[in-house]
Design a protein around this motif. Structure first.
Motif, PDB file in Angstrom:
ATOM      1  N   THR A 273      -9.387  10.985  42.234  1.00  0.00           N
ATOM      2  CA  THR A 273      -8.025  11.041  41.705  1.00  0.00           C
ATOM      3  C   THR A 273      -7.300   9.759  42.055  1.00  0.00           C
ATOM      4  N   ASP A 274      -6.374   9.362  41.200  1.00  0.00           N
ATOM      5  CA  ASP A 274      -5.543   8.191  41.496  1.00  0.00           C
ATOM      6  C   ASP A 274      -4.140   8.604  41.935  1.00  0.00           C
ATOM      7  N   ARG A 275      -3.965   9.892  42.252  1.00  0.00           N
ATOM      8  CA  ARG A 275      -2.643  10.388  42.619  1.00  0.00           C
ATOM      9  C   ARG A 275      -2.394  10.376  44.136  1.00  0.00           C
ATOM     10  N   LEU A 276      -3.403   9.987  44.921  1.00  0.00           N
ATOM     11  CA  LEU A 276      -3.263  10.023  46.380  1.00  0.00           C
ATOM     12  C   LEU A 276      -3.441   8.656  47.022  1.00  0.00           C
ATOM     13  N   GLY A 277      -3.353   7.603  46.240  1.00  0.00           N
ATOM     14  CA  GLY A 277      -3.536   6.284  46.802  1.00  0.00           C
ATOM     15  C   GLY A 277      -5.012   5.920  46.901  1.00  0.00           C
ATOM     16  N   ALA A 278      -5.358   5.134  47.935  1.00  0.00           N
ATOM     17  CA  ALA A 278      -6.701   4.573  48.039  1.00  0.00           C
ATOM     18  C   ALA A 278      -7.767   5.632  48.311  1.00  0.00           C
ATOM     19  N   GLN A 279      -7.417   6.668  49.072  1.00  0.00           N
ATOM     20  CA  GLN A 279      -8.407   7.692  49.424  1.00  0.00           C
ATOM     21  C   GLN A 279      -8.524   8.697  48.288  1.00  0.00           C
ATOM     22  N   ARG A 311      -7.435  17.239  51.443  1.00  0.00           N
ATOM     23  CA  ARG A 311      -7.092  16.308  50.368  1.00  0.00           C
ATOM     24  C   ARG A 311      -6.728  17.044  49.084  1.00  0.00           C
ATOM     25  N   LEU A 312      -7.422  18.128  48.795  1.00  0.00           N
ATOM     26  CA  LEU A 312      -7.101  18.893  47.591  1.00  0.00           C
ATOM     27  C   LEU A 312      -5.751  19.595  47.719  1.00  0.00           C
ATOM     28  N   LEU A 313      -5.443  20.113  48.905  1.00  0.00           N
ATOM     29  CA  LEU A 313      -4.129  20.731  49.103  1.00  0.00           C
ATOM     30  C   LEU A 313      -3.023  19.689  48.996  1.00  0.00           C
ATOM     31  N   LEU A 314      -3.284  18.505  49.521  1.00  0.00           N
ATOM     32  CA  LEU A 314      -2.304  17.420  49.390  1.00  0.00           C
ATOM     33  C   LEU A 314      -2.077  17.078  47.923  1.00  0.00           C
ATOM     34  N   LEU A 315      -3.155  17.086  47.133  1.00  0.00           N
ATOM     35  CA  LEU A 315      -3.027  16.817  45.701  1.00  0.00           C
ATOM     36  C   LEU A 315      -2.213  17.914  45.015  1.00  0.00           C
ATOM     37  N   THR A 318       1.366  17.349  46.012  1.00  0.00           N
ATOM     38  CA  THR A 318       1.900  16.132  45.398  1.00  0.00           C
ATOM     39  C   THR A 318       2.265  16.371  43.943  1.00  0.00           C
ATOM     40  N   LEU A 319       1.454  17.151  43.262  1.00  0.00           N
ATOM     41  CA  LEU A 319       1.691  17.430  41.843  1.00  0.00           C
ATOM     42  C   LEU A 319       2.611  18.637  41.630  1.00  0.00           C
ATOM     43  N   GLU A 320       3.125  19.196  42.750  1.00  0.00           N
ATOM     44  CA  GLU A 320       4.039  20.350  42.713  1.00  0.00           C
ATOM     45  C   GLU A 320       3.419  21.526  41.968  1.00  0.00           C
TER      46      GLU A 320
END
Length: 425
Positions: A273-279, A311-315, A318-320
């Motif tokens: 994904t490109d929604r979380l920056g470099a990682q 990381r998936l929960l952060l995504l 982030t995407l609400e």
């Protein structure tokens, strides 16, 4: 006295965060069950030799990142940095791969790597892993990718992730390619970053995964692994792509995708994904047909993947895309005043739990006035308060008061309450 804190990079998951974790884990568990996968539960600690033999002694994980220690018997043990090796060890130890028996299993739990902590990447992190054994064709590779695609759609993430796909071919293919790649990079050794210079002699394919822009620029004209695949490996990859096309799963072929573990061959893939920056990697895996034999078993084809939960929960956050219903964890809050009412409250609560097994009901504990109890009821987020005083308890009646709007309180007989709650909830 020094205040005790969690180890750096190892985080507490607090009650406010747990509903999203449970929602995610249940969604994945239900999906895997629908595809016929069974759960396996594995130890957190394994013999260090397991990871040296499986991951590879010259990988970053083994060289730099593992939490390894000697126990009281002097045995070298390691907190698991990934789940595949332990899963293969368990399948072999318990004789589950005999006579070519096929298995589809999954596991869930913490992994440990001593990396630099950053958002969505921790030293204790959690993965859900899926492994399959004794299934040779690209159809099972495709199934693993298709079920992850279905998961992204269930979670609302399909537009935020991209599938990258590659084939590493056979070990002979990689050996021929490695020779060509080393020759190309050796001629440009001084232009490589320090990590890539070190990897060139120990694990040259990992140079392809370098994040250094100068090294990436050098790789543009480097030999391509796809040009070194044998006919069988190429046919496997072509068939996999045809199956994904038939299932409607979009993907891109990334010739530099090699994964960081030595045991992979043929199919490798990453969901990024490109929604979380470099990682950007949220799920990755591939085929590891040689690992079972490498760990002492008879040859057995295998393929699997792991997804990073943090990381998936952060995504999702982030995407609400956190489901609105997760913000409310209580349906009913039962308040009571007086000893007889407290006795009646526990009786009524258990009757309701029998009649409505899915209801989320909190019975007030700790006493206090009705006013103080109502404050706690409101703070709980409950939709309704159930009210029991001495008079209501003696007549087996209860008050039902809306807490989220200005509706009127109802007074109901205990036996009528379950049906009314079915209507309201």
């Amino acid at each position: 006295m020094k205040t005790l804190q969690a180890v750096r990079g190892m985080n507490d998951i607090l009650p406010a965060d747990s509903p999203l974790w449970l929602h995610f884990e249940r969604t994945v568990a239900d999906l895997l069950a629908s595809y016929g996968y069974q759960q396996i539960r594995l130890p957190i600690v394994e013999p260090t030799e397991l990871f040296k033999r499986s991951i590879g002694e010259v990988t970053d994980i083994v060289e730099k990142e593992m939490y390894t220690f000697a126990d009281r018997n002097g045995d070298s043990l390691t907190l698991r940095p990934e789940g595949t090796a332990g899963c293969v060890r368990a399948m072999l130890e318990h004789g589950l791969l005999g006579a070519g028996a096929s298995h589809k299993v999954w596991y869930n739990g913490p992994m440990f790597r001593h990396e630099r902590p950053q958002k969505g990447r921790y030293r204790q992190f959690h993965q859900i892993g899926v492994e399959t054994f004794n299934l040779t064709g690209p159809d099972i590779d495709a199934e693993l990718i298709v079920l992850t695609w279905r998961l992204w759609k269930k979670l609302g993430l399909a537009e935020a992730v991209k599938l990258e796909l590659n084939s590493l071919g056979s070990s002979e293919d990689r050996a021929r390619y490695r020779e060509a790649l080393v020759a190309y990079l050796q001629a440009r050794f001084d232009q490589l970053d320090e990590d890539s210079q070190r990897r060139l002699s120990s694990n040259p394919l990992r140079v392809l995964d370098s994040k250094n822009p100068q090294t990436q620029a050098l790789l543009v004209d480097a030999p391509q692994l796809g040009d070194y695949l044998n006919d069988q490996a190429q046919a496997h990859f072509d068939r996999l792509r045809a199956l994904l096309d038939a299932a409607g799963v979009p993907y891109v072929v990334n010739p530099r995708l090699v994964r960081g573990l030595d045991y992979y061959g043929l199919t490798v893939f990453e969901w990024v994904t490109d929604r979380l920056g470099a990682q950007g990697t949220v799920c990755a895996g591939g085929r590891y047909d040689g690992l079972v034999e490498q760990l002492g078993g008879k040859p057995a084809p295998a393929v699997g993947f792991a997804m990073g939960i943090e990381r998936l929960l952060l995504l999702i956050e982030t995407l609400e895309l956190v489901p609105a219903e997760l913000s409310r964890q209580v349906d009913l809050y039962l308040v009571s005043l007086g000893e007889a009412a407290e006795v009646a409250a526990i009786q009524l609560a258990e009757q309701l739990r029998d009649a409505l097994p899915s209801v989320r009901l909190v019975v007030h504990c700790g006493g206090g006035s009705f006013k103080s109890q109502f404050k706690k009821a409101d703070k709980s987020g409950a939709l309704y308060a159930l009210i029991l005083g001495e008079d209501e308890a003696s007549r087996q009646q209860v008050g039902l008061k809306p807490l989220r709007d200005h509706g009127e309180q109802e007074n109901l007989a205990w036996q009528d309450l379950p049906e009314r709650l079915r209507q309201l909830l």
